[in-house]
Design a protein around this motif. Structure first.
Motif, PDB file in Angstrom:
ATOM      1  N   LEU A  39      -4.285 -12.315   7.287  1.00  8.14           N
ATOM      2  CA  LEU A  39      -3.653 -11.595   8.388  1.00  8.14           C
ATOM      3  C   LEU A  39      -3.880 -10.097   8.279  1.00  8.14           C
ATOM      4  CD1 LEU A  39      -0.289 -13.526   8.870  1.00  8.14           C
ATOM      5  CD2 LEU A  39      -2.202 -13.395  10.449  1.00  8.14           C
ATOM      6  N   ARG A  40      -3.870  -9.593   7.064  1.00  9.63           N
ATOM      7  CA  ARG A  40      -4.125  -8.153   6.884  1.00  9.63           C
ATOM      8  C   ARG A  40      -5.542  -7.786   7.331  1.00  9.63           C
ATOM      9  NH1 ARG A  40      -0.922  -4.640   4.444  1.00  9.63           N
ATOM     10  NH2 ARG A  40       0.946  -5.366   3.369  1.00  9.63           N
ATOM     11  N   ARG A 283       3.953 -12.511  12.199  1.00  6.49           N
ATOM     12  CA  ARG A 283       3.610 -13.595  11.271  1.00  6.49           C
ATOM     13  C   ARG A 283       3.422 -13.055   9.865  1.00  6.49           C
ATOM     14  NH1 ARG A 283       4.300 -18.494   9.474  1.00  6.49           N
ATOM     15  NH2 ARG A 283       2.433 -19.419   8.529  1.00  6.49           N
ATOM     16  N   LEU A 284       2.829 -11.874   9.742  1.00  2.44           N
ATOM     17  CA  LEU A 284       2.649 -11.283   8.418  1.00  2.44           C
ATOM     18  C   LEU A 284       3.987 -10.957   7.780  1.00  2.44           C
ATOM     19  CD1 LEU A 284       0.792 -10.131   6.235  1.00  2.44           C
ATOM     20  CD2 LEU A 284       0.726  -7.987   7.517  1.00  2.44           C
ATOM     21  N   ASP A 286       6.764 -12.460   8.374  1.00  2.00           N
ATOM     22  CA  ASP A 286       7.371 -13.737   7.999  1.00  2.00           C
ATOM     23  C   ASP A 286       6.776 -14.267   6.700  1.00  2.00           C
ATOM     24  OD1 ASP A 286       9.069 -16.070   8.642  1.00  2.00           O
ATOM     25  OD2 ASP A 286       7.116 -17.085   8.797  1.00  2.00           O
ATOM     26  N   LEU A 287       5.436 -14.154   6.576  1.00  3.47           N
ATOM     27  CA  LEU A 287       4.817 -14.615   5.332  1.00  3.47           C
ATOM     28  C   LEU A 287       5.237 -13.762   4.144  1.00  3.47           C
ATOM     29  CD1 LEU A 287       1.196 -15.457   6.536  1.00  3.47           C
ATOM     30  CD2 LEU A 287       2.939 -17.064   5.782  1.00  3.47           C
ATOM     31  N   GLN A 288       5.362 -12.444   4.362  1.00  2.00           N
ATOM     32  CA  GLN A 288       5.842 -11.600   3.264  1.00  2.00           C
ATOM     33  C   GLN A 288       7.265 -11.981   2.862  1.00  2.00           C
ATOM     34  OE1 GLN A 288       5.274  -7.616   4.762  1.00  2.00           O
ATOM     35  NE2 GLN A 288       3.281  -7.409   3.763  1.00  2.00           N
ATOM     36  N   GLY A 289       8.093 -12.329   3.872  1.00  2.00           N
ATOM     37  CA  GLY A 289       9.448 -12.795   3.528  1.00  2.00           C
ATOM     38  C   GLY A 289       9.415 -14.083   2.742  1.00  2.00           C
ATOM     39  N   GLN A 290       8.536 -15.013   3.151  1.00  2.00           N
ATOM     40  CA  GLN A 290       8.421 -16.262   2.388  1.00  2.00           C
ATOM     41  C   GLN A 290       7.931 -15.993   0.973  1.00  2.00           C
ATOM     42  OE1 GLN A 290       6.128 -19.241   4.444  1.00  2.00           O
ATOM     43  NE2 GLN A 290       7.116 -18.799   6.441  1.00  2.00           N
ATOM     44  N   LEU A 291       6.985 -15.054   0.841  1.00  2.40           N
ATOM     45  CA  LEU A 291       6.481 -14.739  -0.498  1.00  2.40           C
ATOM     46  C   LEU A 291       7.577 -14.123  -1.355  1.00  2.40           C
ATOM     47  CD1 LEU A 291       4.104 -14.562  -2.475  1.00  2.40           C
ATOM     48  CD2 LEU A 291       3.470 -12.381  -1.407  1.00  2.40           C
ATOM     49  N   SER A 292       8.343 -13.198  -0.767  1.00  2.80           N
ATOM     50  CA  SER A 292       9.445 -12.587  -1.531  1.00  2.80           C
ATOM     51  C   SER A 292      10.472 -13.634  -1.935  1.00  2.80           C
ATOM     52  CB  SER A 292      10.107 -11.498  -0.687  1.00  2.80           C
ATOM     53  OG  SER A 292       9.184 -10.480  -0.370  1.00  2.80           O
ATOM     54  N   GLU A 293      10.796 -14.542  -0.999  1.00  3.19           N
ATOM     55  CA  GLU A 293      11.773 -15.601  -1.330  1.00  3.19           C
ATOM     56  C   GLU A 293      11.233 -16.505  -2.433  1.00  3.19           C
ATOM     57  OE1 GLU A 293      14.149 -19.274   0.915  1.00  3.19           O
ATOM     58  OE2 GLU A 293      12.818 -17.915   2.037  1.00  3.19           O
ATOM     59  N   HIS A 294       9.929 -16.810  -2.353  1.00  5.02           N
ATOM     60  CA  HIS A 294       9.321 -17.658  -3.387  1.00  5.02           C
ATOM     61  C   HIS A 294       9.363 -16.973  -4.745  1.00  5.02           C
ATOM     62  CE1 HIS A 294       6.227 -20.121  -5.388  1.00  5.02           C
ATOM     63  NE2 HIS A 294       6.555 -21.068  -4.486  1.00  5.02           N
ATOM     64  N   HIS A 311       0.051  -6.288  -3.924  1.00  2.00           N
ATOM     65  CA  HIS A 311      -0.807  -5.896  -2.807  1.00  2.00           C
ATOM     66  C   HIS A 311      -0.400  -6.597  -1.507  1.00  2.00           C
ATOM     67  CE1 HIS A 311      -4.470  -4.171  -1.137  1.00  2.00           C
ATOM     68  NE2 HIS A 311      -4.700  -5.336  -0.539  1.00  2.00           N
ATOM     69  N   ALA A 312       0.004  -7.855  -1.616  1.00  5.27           N
ATOM     70  CA  ALA A 312       0.394  -8.607  -0.426  1.00  5.27           C
ATOM     71  C   ALA A 312       1.719  -8.132   0.140  1.00  5.27           C
ATOM     72  CB  ALA A 312       0.462 -10.093  -0.749  1.00  5.27           C
ATOM     73  N   LEU A 313       2.605  -7.595  -0.701  1.00  6.67           N
ATOM     74  CA  LEU A 313       3.927  -7.154  -0.251  1.00  6.67           C
ATOM     75  C   LEU A 313       3.929  -5.702   0.212  1.00  6.67           C
ATOM     76  CD1 LEU A 313       6.208  -8.872  -2.905  1.00  6.67           C
ATOM     77  CD2 LEU A 313       5.850  -9.533  -0.535  1.00  6.67           C
ATOM     78  N   ARG A 314       2.737  -5.067   0.295  1.00  8.65           N
ATOM     79  CA  ARG A 314       2.693  -3.703   0.809  1.00  8.65           C
ATOM     80  C   ARG A 314       3.200  -3.673   2.249  1.00  8.65           C
ATOM     81  NH1 ARG A 314      -2.113  -1.699   1.793  1.00  8.65           N
ATOM     82  NH2 ARG A 314      -3.108  -3.757   1.695  1.00  8.65           N
ATOM     83  N   PRO A 315       3.831  -2.569   2.651  1.00  4.84           N
ATOM     84  CA  PRO A 315       4.279  -2.476   4.052  1.00  4.84           C
ATOM     85  C   PRO A 315       3.078  -2.404   4.990  1.00  4.84           C
ATOM     86  CG  PRO A 315       4.610  -0.376   2.936  1.00  4.84           C
ATOM     87  CD  PRO A 315       4.234  -1.381   1.867  1.00  4.84           C
TER      88      PRO A 315
END
Length: 474
Positions: A39-40, A283-284, A286-294, A311-315
């Motif tokens: 997505l990035r 969507r990005l 949302d995926l970052q939220g799922q990654l943080s929750e995981h 790198h994936a959790l960058r704003p």
């Protein structure tokens, strides 16, 4: 109190949880990270899309400006053509009276010429009309086509046809050519010519002096018909110009409609594309939220994925808002094309309309250019080598800098004044070179070199202050 129905808020025993295996955790973590990366990569195209859209808006503004300019030029040409046609028709109308007089004079001249020709053709050559010319010579002249006064024009002397003897008399025919008749010399040629001249005088005296009334009336009718035609053309000219003007306005309106339709279509596509980017951004997130929750639920998945997680959790990168350009239906005076070029030199002043760097800057540029080749005028050949090379390099560097600042400010599209402080700094550099030349002399001129050096230092400091102040203000 003792109901067997389980409570939904009661804690669930830990034994009932199904804890994934480490490999499953890492696989899910990698899936989320790869989805974020994909997505990035798609969202990275948003800035190039915005820049392309901005270029499209600028291009549409230029197309509208060109359409407005073409409309103005077309209307100007229509007006000028109308003025030329009206002026030409007016001049022709005013000149009809003179044209009538000239036609009457021409018709009278033709009438007189025809009358004279008829009279000459009716004047036959006889032996009783010309002294010294008998019946035999009359027959010889008739044999050569000379029967009336209209058959010849003049006589002249020339060499004999056979080239023998002296000069003989030639009679020049009206139809061209000349003939010599034996027996007609000076004594007979002169009476022959006098007879023709007398016949011509009588014919001219009998020729009409005025046009007949019917001929004059015919010419007047022709002139009046032409006058009426010119008047109709003069009355039709404004209507023709008005019709052409309306056609130009209609063509301009059609061009604007086409531009507006293209603009709306492109704007709709851009809106759809922006909606796609917004959806991908959501969507990005949302995926970052799922990654943080995981990460919060299962903790660290290993050293090899920590950097990828960070790198994936960058704003999300901020896309700076680009200045908008009015639509093709906006007034021309409110439209300003937007430049997408990033400013890199804040010390360079913006181009000012009607302001251009003067040609006087060629004086220091030429002087410094010659100095970089010839030197500062070393007084003798004993000057150190480093002094000669150093002064030439300094002059060359200053010349290059002045050319870099002066040439763009002479061009039409980037015209502008020279930056503040360049004048004092250039003068200071010139004084510095003069001071160096004086101080390099083995016999300095009573402190003149040091005085020039002080002036150079003051000018350089002043120019530097002005440049720094301008940069601070910018």
């Amino acid at each position: 109190m003792n109901s067997t129905t389980p409570r939904w808020d009661a804690p669930v025993p830990a034994s009932q949880y199904t804890v994934p295996s480490p490999s499953a955790i890492r696989a899910e973590r990698h899936r989320l990270i790869e989805s974020v990366r994909a997505l990035r990569r798609l969202l990275d195209k948003r800035r190039s899309f915005e820049l392309a859209n901005q270029r499209r808006l600028n291009r549409e503004a230029r197309d509208r400006d060109r359409a407005e300019t073409a409309r103005g030029k077309a209307l100007q040409r229509i007006h000028e053509r109308q003025m030329r046609q009206e002026a030409s028709l007016t001049r022709r109308l005013e000149g009809l009276d003179g044209k009538r007089e000239s036609q009457e004079k021409g018709a009278l001249a033709d009438l007189r010429r025809q009358s004279i020709e008829r009279a000459l053709h009716n004047t036959y050559l006889t032996s009783s009309e010309v002294n010294g010319i008998g019946t035999g010579l009359i027959r010889d002249l008739a044999a050569h086509g000379i029967r009336t006064a209209a058959d010849f024009e003049r006589v002249s002397w020339g060499k004999a046809p056979n080239g023998k003897g002296g000069d003989v008399l030639y009679i020049h025919l009206t139809k061209g050519g000349k003939v010599h008749i034996n027996g007609i010399g000076e004594h007979r040629g002169r009476p022959l010519l006098e007879w023709r001249q007398s016949a011509l005088v009588r014919a001219e005296a009998r020729a009409p002096r005025e046009l007949p009334p019917d001929e004059r009336h015919r010419i007047a009718e022709i002139i009046e018909a032409e006058r009426e035609c010119l008047r109709q053309e003069l009355e039709e000219t404004p209507r023709t110009a008005e019709a052409t003007h309306a056609e130009a306005v209609r063509s301009h309106a059609e061009a604007l409609d086409r531009l507006a339709a293209d603009h709306r279509e492109a704007a709709d596509r851009a809106t759809e594309r922006r909606a796609e980017f917004d959806s991908m951004a959501e969507r990005l997130l949302d995926l970052q939220g799922q990654l943080s929750e995981h990460i919060d639920r299962y903790g660290d998945a290993g050293r090899r994925v920590r950097r990828a997680e960070a790198h994936a959790l960058r704003p999300l990168p901020e896309v700076p808002p680009l200045p908008s350009v009015p639509s093709p239906r906006a007034p021309a005076e409110t439209t300003t094309p937007v430049s997408l070029t990033k400013a890199t030199d804040r010390t360079v002043s913006l181009p000012a309309p009607g302001v251009r760097a003067g040609l006087g800057w060629l004086v220091p540029i030429v002087f410094l250019g010659l100095t970089s080749v010839l030197g500062v005028g070393e007084p003798d050949t004993t000057a150190p080598v480093w002094f000669r090379i150093g002064t030439r390099l300094v002059a060359l560097a200053i010349t290059a800098e002045l050319l870099r600042l002066w040439i763009p400010r002479r061009r039409r599209r980037t015209a502008g004044a020279m930056p503040s402080g360049i004048g004092p700094m250039t003068a200071g550099a010139l004084f510095a070179l003069v001071s160096a030349s004086m101080l390099a002399d083995t016999d300095p001129n009573d402190g003149a070199g040091w005085a020039a050096g002080v002036v150079s230092l003051v000018l350089l400091v002043l120019g530097t202050i002005l440049r720094m102040r301008k940069r601070t203000e910018g």
